[in-house]
Design a protein around this motif. Structure first.
Motif, mmCIF file in Angstrom:
data_model
loop_
_atom_site.group_PDB
_atom_site.id
_atom_site.type_symbol
_atom_site.label_atom_id
_atom_site.label_comp_id
_atom_site.label_asym_id
_atom_site.label_seq_id
_atom_site.Cartn_x
_atom_site.Cartn_y
_atom_site.Cartn_z
ATOM 1 N N UNK A 1 -7.098 16.236 -6.723
ATOM 2 C CA UNK A 1 -7.631 15.164 -6.857
ATOM 3 C C UNK A 1 -6.964 13.728 -6.990
ATOM 4 N N UNK A 2 -5.928 14.080 -7.857
ATOM 5 C CA UNK A 2 -5.231 12.802 -8.376
ATOM 6 C C UNK A 2 -4.433 12.356 -7.188
ATOM 7 N N UNK A 3 -3.977 13.159 -6.200
ATOM 8 C CA UNK A 3 -3.215 12.992 -5.264
ATOM 9 C C UNK A 3 -3.802 12.322 -4.005
ATOM 10 N N UNK A 4 -5.250 12.584 -3.891
ATOM 11 C CA UNK A 4 -5.998 11.874 -3.016
ATOM 12 C C UNK A 4 -6.672 10.316 -3.261
ATOM 13 N N UNK A 5 -6.103 10.053 -4.424
ATOM 14 C CA UNK A 5 -6.600 8.729 -4.899
ATOM 15 C C UNK A 5 -6.108 7.504 -3.917
ATOM 16 N N UNK A 6 -4.732 7.574 -3.431
ATOM 17 C CA UNK A 6 -4.373 6.467 -2.556
ATOM 18 C C UNK A 6 -5.169 6.485 -1.134
ATOM 19 N N UNK A 7 -5.716 7.613 -0.881
ATOM 20 C CA UNK A 7 -6.482 7.716 0.237
ATOM 21 C C UNK A 7 -7.742 6.969 0.170
ATOM 22 N N UNK A 8 -8.244 7.263 -1.149
ATOM 23 C CA UNK A 8 -9.489 6.540 -1.524
ATOM 24 C C UNK A 8 -9.478 5.018 -1.408
ATOM 25 N N UNK B 1 0.736 -1.418 -0.114
ATOM 26 C CA UNK B 1 -0.019 0.066 -0.039
ATOM 27 C C UNK B 1 0.874 1.436 -0.095
ATOM 28 N N UNK B 2 1.911 1.443 0.932
ATOM 29 C CA UNK B 2 2.671 2.548 1.184
ATOM 30 C C UNK B 2 3.730 2.689 -0.319
ATOM 31 N N UNK B 3 4.173 1.414 -0.524
ATOM 32 C CA UNK B 3 4.891 1.771 -1.685
ATOM 33 C C UNK B 3 4.210 2.437 -3.025
ATOM 34 N N UNK B 4 3.211 1.610 -3.175
ATOM 35 C CA UNK B 4 2.175 2.268 -4.306
ATOM 36 C C UNK B 4 1.855 3.632 -4.162
ATOM 37 N N UNK B 5 1.602 3.997 -2.911
ATOM 38 C CA UNK B 5 0.944 5.204 -2.532
ATOM 39 C C UNK B 5 1.959 6.442 -2.712
ATOM 40 N N UNK B 6 3.131 6.135 -2.109
ATOM 41 C CA UNK B 6 4.315 7.109 -2.228
ATOM 42 C C UNK B 6 4.752 7.379 -3.651
ATOM 43 N N UNK B 7 4.778 6.000 -4.373
ATOM 44 C CA UNK B 7 5.340 6.099 -5.861
ATOM 45 C C UNK B 7 4.542 6.963 -6.506
ATOM 46 N N UNK C 1 -3.375 4.440 12.445
ATOM 47 C CA UNK C 1 -2.107 4.715 12.166
ATOM 48 C C UNK C 1 -1.890 4.629 10.503
ATOM 49 N N UNK C 2 -2.592 4.010 9.772
ATOM 50 C CA UNK C 2 -2.180 4.103 8.365
ATOM 51 C C UNK C 2 -2.975 5.111 7.527
ATOM 52 N N UNK C 3 -4.276 5.425 8.156
ATOM 53 C CA UNK C 3 -4.996 6.517 7.717
ATOM 54 C C UNK C 3 -4.231 7.995 8.005
ATOM 55 N N UNK C 4 -3.921 8.080 9.261
ATOM 56 C CA UNK C 4 -3.008 9.321 9.459
ATOM 57 C C UNK C 4 -1.618 9.377 8.681
ATOM 58 N N UNK C 5 -1.050 8.427 8.570
ATOM 59 C CA UNK C 5 0.310 8.631 7.933
ATOM 60 C C UNK C 5 -0.132 9.002 6.479
ATOM 61 N N UNK C 6 -0.926 8.108 5.617
ATOM 62 C CA UNK C 6 -1.469 8.505 4.368
ATOM 63 C C UNK C 6 -1.967 9.774 4.158
ATOM 64 N N UNK C 7 -2.756 10.145 5.366
ATOM 65 C CA UNK C 7 -3.241 11.442 5.179
ATOM 66 C C UNK C 7 -2.034 12.661 5.282
ATOM 67 N N UNK C 8 -1.321 12.586 6.160
ATOM 68 C CA UNK C 8 -0.132 13.493 6.324
ATOM 69 C C UNK C 8 0.869 13.560 5.090
ATOM 70 N N UNK C 9 0.856 12.588 4.525
ATOM 71 C CA UNK C 9 1.677 12.460 3.160
ATOM 72 C C UNK C 9 0.929 13.203 2.134
ATOM 73 N N UNK C 10 -0.386 12.772 2.021
ATOM 74 C CA UNK C 10 -1.242 13.281 0.987
ATOM 75 C C UNK C 10 -1.298 15.093 1.105
ATOM 76 N N UNK C 11 -1.333 15.347 2.237
ATOM 77 C CA UNK C 11 -1.602 16.898 2.743
ATOM 78 C C UNK C 11 -0.163 17.527 2.424
ATOM 79 N N UNK C 12 0.916 16.788 2.648
ATOM 80 C CA UNK C 12 2.130 17.548 2.591
ATOM 81 C C UNK C 12 2.257 17.748 0.658
#
Length: 714
Positions: free
Chosen positions: A157-164, A46-52, A100-111
Motif C-alpha cells: 500500500x505504501x509502494x503504490x502511493x506514487x501511482x496514486x 515525479x520520477x525522482x520522487x517516486x523512485x526515491x 508512457x509515464x503510467x506504464x513505467x511507474x506501474x512496472x517500477x511499482x510492480x517490481x
C-alpha cells in the motif's frame, strides 16, 4: 545591402557590456524552448520522487541498517533512472506521454512490490535468473505466496502511493506535448552525467574489506547489493551480469599467498605419535598446465596445485565399510533439536560427533542451493538459477559426492525425495550424482499431503535397502519440516499439534517443532529397523539442513527457540547442528571448530577411508588439523579467531583471541577464492578436465609411509 539580422549583429559588437547583457537576456526570454524546458522538470520531479520513495520504503522494511553510505549511492543512481523515465515520458503527445509515464511507474511499482513479497517469503532477493523456476515455485507454494502477500500488504500500500499521485496530478506532472530537442538532450545528458558520477564514486578508495567496487563489478551478491545500491540498481547489475558476466578479480587475489596460512591445512606435524599424509590424488598439474591454452583453466591448475591439502588423521577410515544414510533436512536447524519433543534428533545430535560451531548458511536459491552445498562441498553460484540443475542438464562431473564415490566403490546408491521428483530439476541433478533417484511421480509412492511425510518415505524405502546388498548408501531430501509454520495449512504440524499444546510456546514455534516431530519419528523408525536387521552398529547417519527456517522470521520464534538477538544477527541465525552418528560410537566426540555444510563431503570421505583430493573440494575435512572457516552468502565469515560482518565491515574477535595484522583482509581473500573457484569448477567442468569422470576410480597417489615416532608440534 544588409538585412535586418546582419545589421543587428554588427550593432551588437559596438554595444556596451551592460547593453550586451540586456540583449542576451531578451533573446533568452524569447527562446520558445524555455517553457518546454520548464515542462521537463515536472516528469523528472515525479520520477525522482517516486523512485526515491520506493527505494526508501523498501529499505525501511527489508534492509538491516537504514542510515549508511548506501543512501548516497541510492540517490546518485536514482537520478539517472528518473531522468531516463522522464525522457521516455516526454517523447509523445498528451495521451502517449500519460501512457508512457503510467506504464513505467506501474512496472517500477510492480517490481518493488514483487521483491517485497519474495523477500517476505524467502528472505532473499528475487533475481532474473530465478524466473525460470518462479512458475514451479508459486504453483507448488501458492499457500506460502498468499500468506506472503498478506504479510506484505501494508508495504504494498505504501509502494503504490506514487501511482496514486500520478493519477490525481497527471494534468500537472505529465507534458501535454512532445518536448523540443534541447530539453530532451538535457534530460539524456543529465542521466549520463549522474550515472558517470555514481560510477566514479564507486571507484573511490574506502579502506573496506569488501569494497564497493568489488560489489559493483566483481561479486554480484544481491542481498548485499540491495543494501549498498538499492533495488533498481541491483536489478540493473543483475541484468548486466547476466548479459556480460562479471569483471574478473586480479590474479593476486585469486592465487593464494603461500606465506599466509589462513584456512589451509596444517603441515602434518602434530603433537601425537603419528604423522599422517595428505588426502590427495595422483594428479600431474605441471603437465596439465603445460598442455592447457585456456587462461582460466591454467589459473585453476595453478591454484589447486598450490592449495594446501588437509591431512589424514586419527578418524581416517573410522567408518570404512559401513552403510551411510545421508539426509538433507528441510529447514532442519538447531531449534528443532529438543530432548522432549524430538528425542531421536536430540540423541543423534548429542551421542555421536557433536559440532558446537556448525553453520548452515542460506544460499541464493533456498533449498536447492543448500542441498547442493551439502552434497558437493562447493558453494553454489548465483549466476544460474540452480547450480544443481545446471550440473545435471550439462552433465558436469560432480566427482566428489557420496553418490558417485560410493557407487564407484561398489555400493548400491539410491536417492529419494518425498515431493514432486522433477522439482528444482532433481530428475536431472541427482542421477548425475550417480544415484538411482525416486520421488513422487517417479516410483516413490507416498500420500500427497502438504508437506508430505518423512516417516512414510522411510517406511517405503528402508526395508528395501536392508533387504538388498550391503553396505548400502541411501540419500534423502526431506520435506516434512517445510513452512508455513501454522496448524491450518501444514499437514505435519497439524498431525503433531497435541504434542506441543502444553509447551507454552508461540504458535509458529510450536508448529515448527511439531512438523519436525515427523522427521524425528522417521529417524526413530530407521533406528528400529536397523537394530532389527542387525545393522545398527554398521550404519552411519549424517544430516545437515538445507537452510535455517526463514519461515519463522518476523514471528519471534527464532529467538524463542534459541536466544534473544539470534534472528537479527547475520551469522548467528545460521548457527545450527550437524548430525554425524554411528551405532558403534560409545561416547560423543565434541568438535569446537567452526564448520559448515560445505565441509560435510570431505569429512565423510575421510571417515569412510575414501581416496579423494582435498585440494579440489572447497569445503574442508572438519576433523583434520585445518583451521575452520565458515562463509555465508553475504561473504560474512567465522574463524577460530572471530567473525566478520560484511554489512558493517566489522570484525569481532573472540574473547581472548589475538588477531594478527592483515588477518581479516587475508581471510576475506580466501573467502573470495572459495566463491570464485566453486563457480569455476562448475562452469568449466573442471573435474572432467582432470580426468575425474563419474564411475571411474580415483587416481591414487603412491602411499606415504606412516611415521610412528614422537614429533614436535609446529
Amino acid at each position: 545591402m544588409l538585412d535586418k539580422d546582419e545589421g543587428e549583429g554588427i550593432l551588437y559588437i559596438y554595444l556596451t557590456e551592460k547593453e550586451r547583457a540586456v540583449t542576451a537576456m531578451k533573446r533568452w526570454k524569447e527562446w520558445k524552448g524555455l517553457e518546454e524546458l520548464k515542462e521537463l522538470w515536472r516528469p523528472a520531479g515525479l520520477f525522482v520522487g517516486a523512485i526515491l520513495w520506493l527505494e526508501l520504503i523498501w529499505r525501511a522494511f527489508y534492509v538491516e541498517r537504514f542510515f549508511d553510505r548506501g543512501l548516497l549511492y541510492i540517490v546518485l543512481f536514482s537520478l539517472p533512472a528518473a531522468l531516463v523515465c522522464a525522457f521516455i515520458s516526454s517523447l509523445w503527445g498528451k495521451k502517449g506521454n500519460r501512457i508512457a509515464a503510467g506504464v513505467l511507474l506501474g512496472l517500477l511499482t510492480l517490481w518493488y512490490a514483487t521483491q517485497a513479497v519474495y523477500n517476505t517469503i524467502f528472505h532473499s532477493m528475487l533475481v532474473t535468473k530465478s524466473f525460470g523456476m518462479a512458475g514451479q515455485v508459486f504453483s507448488n507454494y501458492w499457500r506460502e505466496t498468499l500468506v506472503g502477500i498478506g504479510k506484505t500488504l501494508p508495504v504494498i500500500l505504501l509502494l503504490v502511493l506514487p501511482l496514486a499521485v500520478l493519477w490525481f496530478l497527471r494534468e500537472r506532472l505529465i507534458p501535454t506535448s512532445r518536448m523540443n530537442t534541447r530539453a530532451l538532450v538535457l534530460a539524456a545528458g543529465g542521466a549520463v552525467v549522474f550515472q558517470l558520477l555514481g560510477v566514479a564514486c564507486i571507484g573511490l578508495p574506502s579502506g573496506e574489506t569488501m569494497t564497493t567496487r568489488e560489489l559493483y563489478r566483481q561479486s554480484f551478491l544481491p542481498d548485499v547489493a540491495v543494501a549498498r545500491f538499492g533495488v533498481l540498481t541491483t536489478l540493473r547489475l543483475d541484468i548486466q551480469q547476466s548479459l556480460f558476466g562479471l569483471e574478473e578479480p586480479d590474479d593476486d587475489t585469486l592465487l593464494p599467498d603461500q606465506s599466509v596460512d589462513v584456512s589451509q591445512a596444517g603441515d602434518g606435524s602434530q603433537n601425537t605419535e603419528t604423522t599422517y599424509g595428505p588426502n590427495v590424488l595422483n594428479i600431474d598439474f605441471d603437465a596439465l598446465m603445460a598442455g592447457e591454452t585456456d587462461k582460466t583453466v591454467q589459473n585453476m591448475h595453478q591454484y589447486f596445485s598450490t592449495r594446501q591439502p588437509t591431512m589424514k588423521n586419527e578418524y581416517t577410515g573410522m567408518f570404512e565399510g559401513k552403510n551411510l544414510i545421508l539426509l538433507t533436512g528441510e529447514a532442519f536447524w538447531i531449534g528443532a533439536v529438543h530432548p522432549e519433543y524430538t528425542p531421536t534428533l536430540y540423541k543423534l545430535a548429542n551421542e555421536g560427533f557433536v559440532f558446537e560451531n556448525f553453520y548452515n548458511p542460506l544460499w541464493w536459491y533456498s533449498t536447492i542451493d543448500g542441498e547442493y552445498a551439502h552434497c558437493t562441498g562447493l558453494i553454489p553460484s548465483n549466476q544460474v538459477n540452480s547450480s544443481f540443475k545446471y550440473s545435471g542438464k550439462n552433465q558436469v562431473s560432480i566427482y566428489f559426492n557420496m553418490g558417485n564415490m560410493f557407487g564407484t566403490a561398489g555400493y548400491p546408491v539410491t536417492a529419494y525425495h518425498n515431493h514432486t521428483y522433477t522439482y528444482y530439476g532433481r530428475d536431472l541433478s541427482h542421477p548425475n550424482l550417480g544415484y538411482d533417484y525416486y520421488g513422487i511421480g517417479n516410483g516413490l509412492d507416498v500420500a500427497t499431503t502438504w508437506p508430505e511425510s518423512d516417516l512414510e518415505m522411510m517406511e517405503k524405502t528402508i526395508p528395501q535397502a536392508l533387504a538388498g546388498e550391503k553396505p548400502f548408501h541411501n540419500y534423502y531430501m526431506t520435506v516434512s519440516g517445510h513452512m508455513n509454520y501454522n496448524f491450518q495449512g501444514n499437514a505435519m504440524s497439524k498431525k503433531h499439534k497435541e504434542a506441543l499444546d502444553a509447551s507454552g510456546l508461540s504458535e509458529p514455534a510450536r508448529a515448527y517443532l511439531a512438523c519436525h516431530i515427523e522427521l524425528d519419528q522417521a529417524l526413530a523408525y530407521v533406528l528400529e529397523q536397523l537394530e532389527a536387521a542387525g545393522e545398527l552398529e554398521n550404519t552411519v547417519i549424517c544430516m545437515s539442513g538445507d537452510h535455517y527456517p526463514y519461515g519463522l522470521d518476523g514471528t519471534g520464534a527464532i529467538d524463542e527457540l534459541t536466544a534473544p538477538g539470534t534472528e537479527a544477527d547475520l551469522i548467528e541465525k545460521y548457527h545450527s547442528t550437524l548430525i554425524l552418528w554411528s551405532g558403534d560410537m560409545t561416547e560423543p566426540v565434541v568438535v569446537e571448530k567452526p564448520c559448515s555444510s560445505i565441509d560435510v563431503v570431505p569429512t565423510l570421505l575421510n571417515l569412510f577411508g575414501m581416496d579423494y583430493d582435498s585440494r579440489l573440494i572447497i569445503g574442508r575435512d572438519i576433523l583434520s588439523d585445518s583451521p575452520g572457516l565458515v562463509t555465508t552468502n553475504k561473504k560474512c565469515f567465522v574463524t577460530d579467531l572471530g567473525r566478520y560482518y560484511s554489512n558493517t565491515d566489522t570484525f569481532i574477535p573472540n574473547e581472548g583471541a589475538t588477531v594478527p595484522e592483515g588477518y581479516v583482509q587475508d581471510t576475506y581473500k580466501e573467502v573470495q577464492r572459495m566463491f570464485t573457484y566453486s563457480e569455476r569448477i562448475l562452469f568449466n567442468d573442471y573435474y572432467r578436465k582432470l580426468g575425474l569422470n563419474p564411475g571411474t576410480p580415483p587416481p591414487v597417489a603412491e602411499a606415504e609411509p606412516v611415521q610412528t615416532e614422537q614429533t614436535e608440534a609446529s
